[in-house]
Design a protein around this motif. Structure first.
Motif, short mmCIF file in Angstrom:
data_model
loop_
_atom_site.label_atom_id
_atom_site.label_comp_id
_atom_site.label_asym_id
_atom_site.label_seq_id
_atom_site.Cartn_x
_atom_site.Cartn_y
_atom_site.Cartn_z
N ASP A 1 -86.84 -92.27 -9.11
CA ASP A 1 -87.98 -92.86 -9.91
C ASP A 1 -88.20 -92.74 -11.28
N MET A 2 -89.11 -93.50 -12.02
CA MET A 2 -88.82 -93.48 -13.40
C MET A 2 -89.01 -92.00 -14.03
N MET A 3 -88.52 -91.79 -14.95
CA MET A 3 -88.46 -90.40 -15.45
C MET A 3 -88.71 -90.66 -17.02
N GLU A 4 -88.71 -89.26 -17.62
CA GLU A 4 -88.99 -89.53 -19.20
C GLU A 4 -87.93 -90.07 -19.83
N VAL A 5 -88.05 -90.90 -20.79
CA VAL A 5 -87.06 -91.63 -21.43
C VAL A 5 -87.15 -91.33 -23.12
N THR A 6 -86.09 -90.81 -23.56
CA THR A 6 -86.14 -90.28 -25.00
C THR A 6 -85.53 -91.56 -25.62
N LYS A 7 -86.33 -91.98 -26.63
CA LYS A 7 -85.80 -93.21 -27.69
C LYS A 7 -84.68 -92.77 -28.57
N VAL A 8 -83.91 -93.59 -28.63
CA VAL A 8 -82.59 -93.52 -29.65
C VAL A 8 -83.03 -94.29 -30.93
N PRO A 9 -83.07 -93.60 -32.05
CA PRO A 9 -83.39 -94.41 -33.29
C PRO A 9 -82.19 -95.34 -33.64
N LYS A 10 -82.74 -96.24 -34.14
CA LYS A 10 -81.74 -97.53 -34.31
C LYS A 10 -80.90 -97.82 -33.36
N ALA A 11 -81.08 -97.65 -32.22
CA ALA A 11 -80.26 -98.47 -31.17
C ALA A 11 -80.64 -99.75 -31.07
N PRO A 12 -80.04 -100.65 -30.24
CA PRO A 12 -79.99 -101.94 -30.01
C PRO A 12 -81.31 -102.06 -29.25
N LYS A 13 -81.88 -103.30 -29.20
CA LYS A 13 -83.19 -103.73 -28.49
C LYS A 13 -83.00 -103.22 -26.79
N SER A 14 -81.68 -103.74 -26.45
CA SER A 14 -81.45 -103.52 -25.03
C SER A 14 -81.19 -102.17 -24.58
N ILE A 15 -81.27 -101.13 -25.50
CA ILE A 15 -81.26 -99.96 -25.08
C ILE A 15 -82.73 -99.13 -24.97
N LYS A 16 -83.16 -98.84 -23.94
CA LYS A 16 -84.61 -98.33 -24.10
C LYS A 16 -84.61 -96.91 -24.34
N GLY A 17 -83.54 -96.12 -24.14
CA GLY A 17 -83.24 -94.95 -24.53
C GLY A 17 -82.10 -94.21 -23.88
N ILE A 18 -82.40 -92.68 -23.53
CA ILE A 18 -81.72 -92.04 -22.42
C ILE A 18 -82.34 -91.33 -21.65
N ILE A 19 -81.85 -91.00 -20.62
CA ILE A 19 -82.47 -90.19 -19.71
C ILE A 19 -81.61 -89.03 -19.47
N ASN A 20 -82.23 -87.79 -18.80
CA ASN A 20 -81.50 -86.70 -18.29
C ASN A 20 -81.64 -86.75 -16.97
N LEU A 21 -80.77 -87.11 -16.07
CA LEU A 21 -80.32 -87.18 -14.66
C LEU A 21 -79.64 -86.10 -14.26
N ARG A 22 -80.09 -85.09 -13.70
CA ARG A 22 -79.18 -83.98 -13.14
C ARG A 22 -78.42 -83.36 -14.06
N GLY A 23 -78.65 -82.87 -15.34
CA GLY A 23 -77.89 -82.48 -16.30
C GLY A 23 -77.05 -83.77 -17.10
N ASN A 24 -77.11 -84.85 -16.54
CA ASN A 24 -76.02 -85.94 -17.13
C ASN A 24 -77.04 -86.59 -18.10
N ILE A 25 -76.72 -86.81 -19.39
CA ILE A 25 -77.28 -87.85 -20.10
C ILE A 25 -76.82 -89.24 -19.77
N ILE A 26 -77.47 -90.16 -19.69
CA ILE A 26 -77.48 -91.64 -19.40
C ILE A 26 -78.17 -92.68 -20.04
N PRO A 27 -77.36 -93.51 -20.49
CA PRO A 27 -78.15 -94.67 -21.44
C PRO A 27 -79.00 -95.32 -20.50
N LEU A 28 -80.14 -95.78 -20.88
CA LEU A 28 -81.11 -96.59 -19.96
C LEU A 28 -81.31 -98.05 -20.54
N LEU A 29 -80.90 -99.05 -20.24
CA LEU A 29 -80.83 -100.22 -20.70
C LEU A 29 -82.27 -101.07 -20.08
N ASN A 30 -82.43 -102.12 -20.94
CA ASN A 30 -83.78 -102.77 -20.69
C ASN A 30 -83.20 -104.16 -19.83
#
Length: 134
Positions: A25-54
């Protein structure tokens, strides 16, 4: 081949389950400053930091409505995990190779593997590796 079918706006797309690690399910997304527009941010999935793409942006699909995207599909991309946000995951289906129609159009995007023609709907099968590496 098994595929995960998901929705963006009113269009259905599919990706091979062999590339899918998990669906959540959708979860909290942390924005990444100055990231390309295609990157929505990062998520923490069971302790793993994963980039989230648009995915809307990568597929050049305008967001028609302000509805919240409900699911994240975690895919494997060159031994890395990457999340793609989708409006909704519909189902997982077994698809015969002969159901996949190839597109012989010179304007066809490289990431489109073909069209799955079900009797009641058409689903675009995307090659997630080619899409992400474009």
């Amino acid at each position: 081949m098994q595929v995960v079918i998901f929705k963006l706006n009113d269009e259905q797309f599919a990706v091979e389950t062999a590339k899918v690690q998990s669906i959540s399910d959708m979860m909290e997304v942390t924005k990444v400053p100055k990231a390309p527009k295609s990157i929505k941010g990062i998520i923490n999935l069971r302790g793993n930091i994963i980039p989230l793409l648009n995915l809307n942006l990568l597929l050049n699909i305008d967001k028609l409505h302000d509805g919240v995207q409900q699911n994240i599909i975690i895919v494997s991309l060159e031994e890395e995990s990457v999340g793609i946000s989708v409006d909704q995951v519909d189902e997982v289906l077994e698809v015969e190779e002969n159901m996949i129609e190839t597109i012989n159009d010179k304007d066809k995007k490289a990431y489109i593997r073909g069209i799955i023609n079900f009797k009641d709907r058409i689903v675009t099968l995307i090659d997630i590796d080619k899409l992400m590496l474009n």
